[in-house]
Design an enzyme around this catalytic site. Sequence first.
Site, PDB file in Angstrom:
ATOM      1  N   LYS A   1       0.811  -1.218   0.000  1.00 49.61           N
ATOM      2  CA  LYS A   1       0.000   0.000   0.000  1.00 49.61           C
ATOM      3  C   LYS A   1       0.847   1.271   0.000  1.00 49.61           C
ATOM      4  O   LYS A   1       0.379   2.325  -0.401  1.00 49.61           O
ATOM      5  CB  LYS A   1      -0.973  -0.011   1.180  1.00 49.61           C
TER       6      LYS A   1
HETATM    7  C1  LIG Z   1      -4.476  -4.423   1.029  1.00 50.98           C
HETATM    8  C2  LIG Z   1      -3.700  -5.680   0.900  1.00 50.98           C
HETATM    9  C3  LIG Z   1      -4.027  -6.690  -0.041  1.00 50.98           C
HETATM   10  C4  LIG Z   1      -5.246  -6.605  -0.945  1.00 50.98           C
HETATM   11  O1  LIG Z   1      -5.136  -5.636  -1.958  1.00 50.98           O
HETATM   12  P1  LIG Z   1      -6.460  -5.113  -2.678  1.00 50.98           P
HETATM   13  O2  LIG Z   1      -6.021  -3.978  -3.523  1.00 50.98           O
HETATM   14  O3  LIG Z   1      -7.384  -4.690  -1.586  1.00 50.98           O
HETATM   15  O4  LIG Z   1      -7.008  -6.242  -3.482  1.00 50.98           O
HETATM   16  C5  LIG Z   1      -3.226  -7.810  -0.107  1.00 50.98           C
HETATM   17  N1  LIG Z   1      -2.172  -7.966   0.720  1.00 50.98           N
HETATM   18  C6  LIG Z   1      -1.832  -7.028   1.627  1.00 50.98           C
HETATM   19  C7  LIG Z   1      -0.672  -7.278   2.515  1.00 50.98           C
HETATM   20  C8  LIG Z   1      -2.563  -5.855   1.746  1.00 50.98           C
HETATM   21  O5  LIG Z   1      -2.228  -4.938   2.677  1.00 50.98           O
END
Ligand SMILES: *Cc1c(COP(=O)(O)O)cnc(C)c1O
Length: 546
Positions: A130
């Site tokens: 993120k």
């Molecule tokens: C947010 C997140 C995801 C999922 O990603 P999306 O864009 O919501 O599909 C997967 N793995 C981790 C570690 C995350 O923080």
Amino acid sequence: MSNGTAPNGDAPHPTHTPSQRYLSTRGEDADLSFEEVVLKGLATDGGLYIPEEIPETPQWQAWKDLPFIDLAYNVLSLYISPSEVPADDLKDIIRRSYSTFRAPEITPLVKLQGNVHLLELFHGPTFAFKDVALQFLGNLFEYFLVRKNEGKTGRDRYHLTVVGATSGDTGSAAIYGLRGKKDVSVFMLHPKGRVSPIQELQMTTVLDANVHNLAVTGNFDNCQDIVKALFADPDINSTLKLGAVNSINWARILAQIVYYFHSYFALARQSESFNVGDKVRFVVPSGNFGDVLAGYFAKQMGLPIDKLVIATNENDILDRFWKTGRYEKKATHGAAAEGGIESDGVKAHEDGVKETLSPAMDILVSSNFERLLWFLAYHFAGSAGMDDEWNKKQAGQEVSAWLKDLKTKGGFGPVYKDVLETARRDFDSERVTDQETLDTIKRLYKEADYILDPHSAVGVEAARRSVERAGDVPHIALSTAHPAKFAGAVTVALQDEPGFKFDEKVLPTEFVGLDQKEKRVKDVENDWKVVRGLVKKEVEEELSQY
Ligand SMILES: *Cc1c(COP(=O)(O)O)cnc(C)c1O
């Protein structure tokens, strides 16, 4: 839109850039600028913003040897008009956003085993993917606000108050993206004592004056309800401009398109048998559908992606859609809410959501799926042979109808056969259980001496199955978090392995001694009016500093 001029307003810009405008997936809000879309987050009709056109990039092969930030500029400038953000300003925002990453390649690609490569997206400040988007979004917010506020002082300044609820993952990345930024305050609510120790420390050891951690006596749902109440409250909305940073914000999807191109080129450089122009599969651990949706944009832009493989945990609404054409919450009892503006989808503790070892993917309904639905409906409308305006109108109506059924009936579908076929042309899906997640962490440790976090393990198991079907096509599995963030699952998987020591094998130096640092967090009771009072008071104090 704002037309404040930045110092480098007349810098030259590549000629291929069209003037990019945005519309809502529900058809009632259109012709918006990038800046409006970023600051608003959610459309006024309840939909999500998408670009009016996905830019074609016939020249993409020439980007092969570009470093990450130059490649990022080339991709992003196709979606952000230079009249809004001049070239030199955009370059500067990108450069600053990725200077906080620990890896020189920003998002390095490593060979895992056989035909599977791993795209490490966790080298940013909070050790999760993120950061790639939120470091950029934080700088964008600051850029737009500083520009709006040129020559203004005190009360006249446009001040953004970001409020969000987190069960751990989004919170820390958002805080690191916004810390120390001018004209923006961030209030992050987490359930006291219910987020993992590392995630709590990552949030509460940030001491910047504009960052406010609120530990709520309650669970994640209570936090989410408080945030919803604040967004709906006329009183606070009359004094503050509330903002959201969850993955419905278009800028987050946009920033993520870059690493699909970057890793594709890295594969061409690193693998003798793979050349630019060859097909590749990406495997994406998915919850709210933001990460894999960025891959869909890359594919539409021309990157030769054979399939995007969606990997879900036991919260498998996406996997069920690809298998059946039905999109259903399948909650057994009680009303379940949809992913709203305050957080990333609906998370654990909700009826129908299962708590798994990959908590960032414990989501009942994937908010960003709505964006794909629009493109599916648009494509379907196109088969009727009418003009583009009509197709867009149809798409907006179809999406509104589907989302209405989702809200009132808990689901919709099966969708038309042609719609499902279009979805299957671009995507495959896999569902991975907790036991398979643990087995995969164990297997990769033994076979490749690599320690996966549980989310990345879901992707790697899905990649293993996809390789069985697609033989020769190289696979890039996205690794979305560092294993130290999810110590519990990793320890359960590996504790019996001879010689495994978490502190030596997994723990990064950045996490050592975090628990000794000074913390900034306020305990609050589970009462939205108390939180409202606190938010207003603390923003007031911040504003008095200007
Ligand atoms: C947010 C997140 C995801 C999922 O990603 P999306 O864009 O919501 O599909 C997967 N793995 C981790 C570690 C995350 O923080």
